[in-house]
Design a protein around this motif. Structure first.
Motif, PDB file in Angstrom:
ATOM      1  N   THR A   1     -46.778 -68.134   9.380  1.00  7.05           N
ATOM      2  CA  THR A   1     -46.501 -67.429   8.144  1.00  7.05           C
ATOM      3  C   THR A   1     -47.800 -67.064   7.435  1.00  7.05           C
ATOM      4  OG1 THR A   1     -44.448 -68.657   7.937  1.00  7.05           O
ATOM      5  CG2 THR A   1     -45.234 -67.533   5.978  1.00  7.05           C
ATOM      6  N   GLU A   2     -48.740 -68.009   7.505  1.00  2.47           N
ATOM      7  CA  GLU A   2     -50.055 -67.761   6.946  1.00  2.47           C
ATOM      8  C   GLU A   2     -50.691 -66.506   7.549  1.00  2.47           C
ATOM      9  OE1 GLU A   2     -53.249 -70.825   7.303  1.00  2.47           O
ATOM     10  OE2 GLU A   2     -51.920 -71.869   5.925  1.00  2.47           O
ATOM     11  N   GLU A   3     -50.485 -66.349   8.850  1.00  3.09           N
ATOM     12  CA  GLU A   3     -51.040 -65.202   9.562  1.00  3.09           C
ATOM     13  C   GLU A   3     -50.260 -63.927   9.265  1.00  3.09           C
ATOM     14  OE1 GLU A   3     -52.979 -65.240  12.966  1.00  3.09           O
ATOM     15  OE2 GLU A   3     -53.988 -67.072  12.337  1.00  3.09           O
ATOM     16  N   GLY A   4     -49.184 -64.052   8.506  1.00  6.91           N
ATOM     17  CA  GLY A   4     -48.474 -62.865   8.066  1.00  6.91           C
ATOM     18  C   GLY A   4     -47.233 -62.519   8.865  1.00  6.91           C
ATOM     19  N   LEU A   5     -46.935 -63.313   9.901  1.00  6.24           N
ATOM     20  CA  LEU A   5     -45.726 -63.026  10.671  1.00  6.24           C
ATOM     21  C   LEU A   5     -45.116 -64.354  11.102  1.00  6.24           C
ATOM     22  CD1 LEU A   5     -44.214 -60.462  11.711  1.00  6.24           C
ATOM     23  CD2 LEU A   5     -45.263 -60.904  13.920  1.00  6.24           C
ATOM     24  N   GLY A   6     -44.051 -64.767  10.404  1.00  2.41           N
ATOM     25  CA  GLY A   6     -43.415 -66.045  10.693  1.00  2.41           C
ATOM     26  C   GLY A   6     -42.882 -66.102  12.110  1.00  2.41           C
TER      27      GLY A   6
ATOM     28  N   ALA B  45     -47.714 -56.404  19.013  1.00  2.00           N
ATOM     29  CA  ALA B  45     -48.868 -56.452  19.920  1.00  2.00           C
ATOM     30  C   ALA B  45     -50.017 -57.222  19.274  1.00  2.00           C
ATOM     31  CB  ALA B  45     -49.303 -55.044  20.286  1.00  2.00           C
ATOM     32  N   GLU B  46     -50.253 -56.957  17.993  1.00  2.00           N
ATOM     33  CA  GLU B  46     -51.294 -57.688  17.257  1.00  2.00           C
ATOM     34  C   GLU B  46     -51.044 -59.185  17.306  1.00  2.00           C
ATOM     35  OE1 GLU B  46     -51.678 -54.437  13.729  1.00  2.00           O
ATOM     36  OE2 GLU B  46     -51.867 -56.556  13.164  1.00  2.00           O
ATOM     37  N   ALA B  47     -49.807 -59.555  16.976  1.00  5.54           N
ATOM     38  CA  ALA B  47     -49.465 -60.974  16.902  1.00  5.54           C
ATOM     39  C   ALA B  47     -49.653 -61.649  18.255  1.00  5.54           C
ATOM     40  CB  ALA B  47     -48.022 -61.144  16.427  1.00  5.54           C
ATOM     41  N   GLN B  48     -49.292 -60.961  19.312  1.00  7.35           N
ATOM     42  CA  GLN B  48     -49.414 -61.557  20.650  1.00  7.35           C
ATOM     43  C   GLN B  48     -50.850 -61.983  20.930  1.00  7.35           C
ATOM     44  OE1 GLN B  48     -46.692 -62.267  21.853  1.00  7.35           O
ATOM     45  NE2 GLN B  48     -45.306 -60.572  22.324  1.00  7.35           N
ATOM     46  N   THR B  49     -51.812 -61.252  20.353  1.00  4.41           N
ATOM     47  CA  THR B  49     -53.203 -61.606  20.629  1.00  4.41           C
ATOM     48  C   THR B  49     -53.711 -62.698  19.707  1.00  4.41           C
ATOM     49  OG1 THR B  49     -54.138 -59.975  19.114  1.00  4.41           O
ATOM     50  CG2 THR B  49     -53.642 -59.234  21.346  1.00  4.41           C
ATOM     51  N   SER B  50     -53.165 -62.775  18.468  1.00  4.84           N
ATOM     52  CA  SER B  50     -53.720 -63.725  17.504  1.00  4.84           C
ATOM     53  C   SER B  50     -53.104 -65.115  17.637  1.00  4.84           C
ATOM     54  CB  SER B  50     -53.510 -63.214  16.082  1.00  4.84           C
ATOM     55  OG  SER B  50     -52.169 -63.397  15.688  1.00  4.84           O
TER      56      SER B  50
ATOM     57  N   VAL C 159     -29.872 -53.490  14.566  1.00  3.42           N
ATOM     58  CA  VAL C 159     -31.250 -53.702  14.147  1.00  3.42           C
ATOM     59  C   VAL C 159     -32.165 -53.172  15.241  1.00  3.42           C
ATOM     60  CG1 VAL C 159     -32.934 -55.377  13.353  1.00  3.42           C
ATOM     61  CG2 VAL C 159     -30.502 -55.772  12.958  1.00  3.42           C
ATOM     62  N   THR C 160     -33.096 -52.297  14.854  1.00  3.25           N
ATOM     63  CA  THR C 160     -33.945 -51.616  15.824  1.00  3.25           C
ATOM     64  C   THR C 160     -35.400 -51.802  15.455  1.00  3.25           C
ATOM     65  OG1 THR C 160     -32.221 -49.925  15.889  1.00  3.25           O
ATOM     66  CG2 THR C 160     -34.289 -49.437  17.034  1.00  3.25           C
ATOM     67  N   ILE C 161     -36.231 -52.068  16.456  1.00  5.52           N
ATOM     68  CA  ILE C 161     -37.659 -52.202  16.202  1.00  5.52           C
ATOM     69  C   ILE C 161     -38.272 -50.809  16.068  1.00  5.52           C
ATOM     70  CG2 ILE C 161     -38.289 -52.262  18.653  1.00  5.52           C
ATOM     71  CD1 ILE C 161     -40.466 -54.320  17.912  1.00  5.52           C
ATOM     72  N   THR C 162     -39.226 -50.682  15.137  1.00 10.77           N
ATOM     73  CA  THR C 162     -39.897 -49.390  14.936  1.00 10.77           C
ATOM     74  C   THR C 162     -41.221 -49.378  15.690  1.00 10.77           C
ATOM     75  OG1 THR C 162     -41.100 -50.171  13.006  1.00 10.77           O
ATOM     76  CG2 THR C 162     -38.910 -49.218  12.627  1.00 10.77           C
ATOM     77  N   ASP C 163     -41.857 -48.215  15.736  1.00 14.39           N
ATOM     78  CA  ASP C 163     -43.173 -48.136  16.383  1.00 14.39           C
ATOM     79  C   ASP C 163     -44.152 -49.062  15.668  1.00 14.39           C
ATOM     80  OD1 ASP C 163     -42.270 -46.372  18.239  1.00 14.39           O
ATOM     81  OD2 ASP C 163     -42.956 -44.583  17.163  1.00 14.39           O
ATOM     82  N   SER C 164     -44.071 -49.044  14.331  1.00 21.30           N
ATOM     83  CA  SER C 164     -44.919 -49.922  13.534  1.00 21.30           C
ATOM     84  C   SER C 164     -44.672 -51.382  13.915  1.00 21.30           C
ATOM     85  CB  SER C 164     -44.627 -49.684  12.051  1.00 21.30           C
ATOM     86  OG  SER C 164     -45.079 -50.757  11.283  1.00 21.30           O
ATOM     87  N   GLY C 165     -43.413 -51.722  14.125  1.00 23.62           N
ATOM     88  CA  GLY C 165     -43.066 -53.082  14.517  1.00 23.62           C
ATOM     89  C   GLY C 165     -43.649 -53.447  15.874  1.00 23.62           C
ATOM     90  N   ARG C 166     -43.628 -52.472  16.776  1.00 26.22           N
ATOM     91  CA  ARG C 166     -44.184 -52.720  18.098  1.00 26.22           C
ATOM     92  C   ARG C 166     -45.692 -52.975  18.017  1.00 26.22           C
ATOM     93  NH1 ARG C 166     -39.917 -51.088  21.689  1.00 26.22           N
ATOM     94  NH2 ARG C 166     -39.161 -49.383  20.416  1.00 26.22           N
ATOM     95  N   ARG C 167     -46.355 -52.198  17.148  1.00 36.70           N
ATOM     96  CA  ARG C 167     -47.801 -52.414  16.983  1.00 36.70           C
ATOM     97  C   ARG C 167     -48.061 -53.800  16.414  1.00 36.70           C
ATOM     98  NH1 ARG C 167     -47.699 -46.962  15.414  1.00 36.70           N
ATOM     99  NH2 ARG C 167     -47.550 -47.530  13.214  1.00 36.70           N
TER     100      ARG C 167
END
Lengths: 156, 156
Positions: free
Chosen positions: A44-49, A119-124, A108-116
């Motif tokens: 959550t601290e990283e911005g994505l629970g 991808a960010e989260a997967q690396t962090s 509920v559908t993921i957006t392009d922004s959500g996909r980006r």
DNA sequence: GGACAATCATCTGCTGTCAAACGATCTGCA
DNA sequence: TGCAGATCGTTTGACAGCAGATGATTGTCC
């Protein structure tokens, strides 16, 4: 988390061995909740629970889902799923559209922004996870996952 | 718990396999918290919560302790330990006396009544636990305990 | 002896989780 | 068609866990 260093510094508490085995099981399950909580707090601290991450991951993998399906698959309570999706929608990572075939439910559908963002989260994330699970070898982690999965009846 | 029968009845939710391994770890940890919660709820229903049981068990095994020691050994938060001991004291299962050597702390002591209650609980709990943990063989249960213990830094 | 930090039990506020109830909608059956 | 029961998303209330602050007490250092 500072827990690891902390346990090293002070005389670390141990589950005292006289505990009846059954109770020890539960005590440990209860304690593993603490691991999940710590992971959650950090994520959550990283911005994505963790919940939000799981939802994005699933939507990305299997396409649009109802909140019901999401909460069943990911074992997140329906009422909690509401706020998870609220947050994701507010940030533009998912869209909620009424399912025309069943207007009670959303698609509920993921957006392009959500996909980006995903991808960010997967690396962090991996670094943090390495920290959390570092007492275990990769084999042990796999084994832990297998045992918990079996305990929870998710199949082999 | 009805969970086992329930999962059998309905198309049981499964952690969808595309989940990244790291997230799966956490998802499972989080889910095992549900096991602990269920155990807690069941135990409370029977009139002796898991926390209370653990405390009685430890006091019986190692003699009078401070609340601090209890909470460290059993991984129960200090502030939670207050109410656990409150409940136990109200029912006459423990006594709280000031430690004459350190008047900041209590010497929490199990009473005869507490010992009887503990003995009762020991007989009523195993059935439920067998039900909860039946997907695992005794060896697997032991292994799960070992892995979680290692993850939490409680030593080998 | 006196000042200071550390420790124990406690209280308070915050967050996450869950059960129960509710309105809207769908399905099955007469 | 009309009605009963189930389902989906949501809200509400209760509760556990945790961090931080507090008062009483202890140990330490000058």
């Amino acid at each position: 988390m500072a827990t690891t260093t902390k346990t090293a510094e002070r005389a670390r508490p141990t589950y005292f061995p006289q505990l009846a085995a059954e109770r020890l099981d539960i005590a440990l399950c209860r304690a593993s909740a603490a691991v999940a909580r710590a992971a959650d707090a950090h994520a959550t601290e990283e911005g994505l629970g963790v919940g939000q991450h799981l939802v994005l991951q699933m939507l990305d993998a299997v396409g649009p889902c109802s909140q019901q399906t999401l909460s069943e698959e990911l074992r997140i309570d329906r009422s909690v799923m509401v706020s998870v999706c609220d947050d994701l929608e507010r940030e533009g990572f998912v869209r909620r559209e009424r399912n025309p075939r069943d207007r009670r439910s959303y698609a509920v559908t993921i957006t392009d922004s959500g996909r980006r963002r995903l991808a960010e989260a997967q690396t962090s994330i991996p670094a943090f996870l390495g920290d959390t699970f570092h007492p275990l070898t990769p084999e042990e982690r796999a084994q832990l996952g297998m045992l918990l999965g079996k305990l929870l009846g998710t199949g082999a």
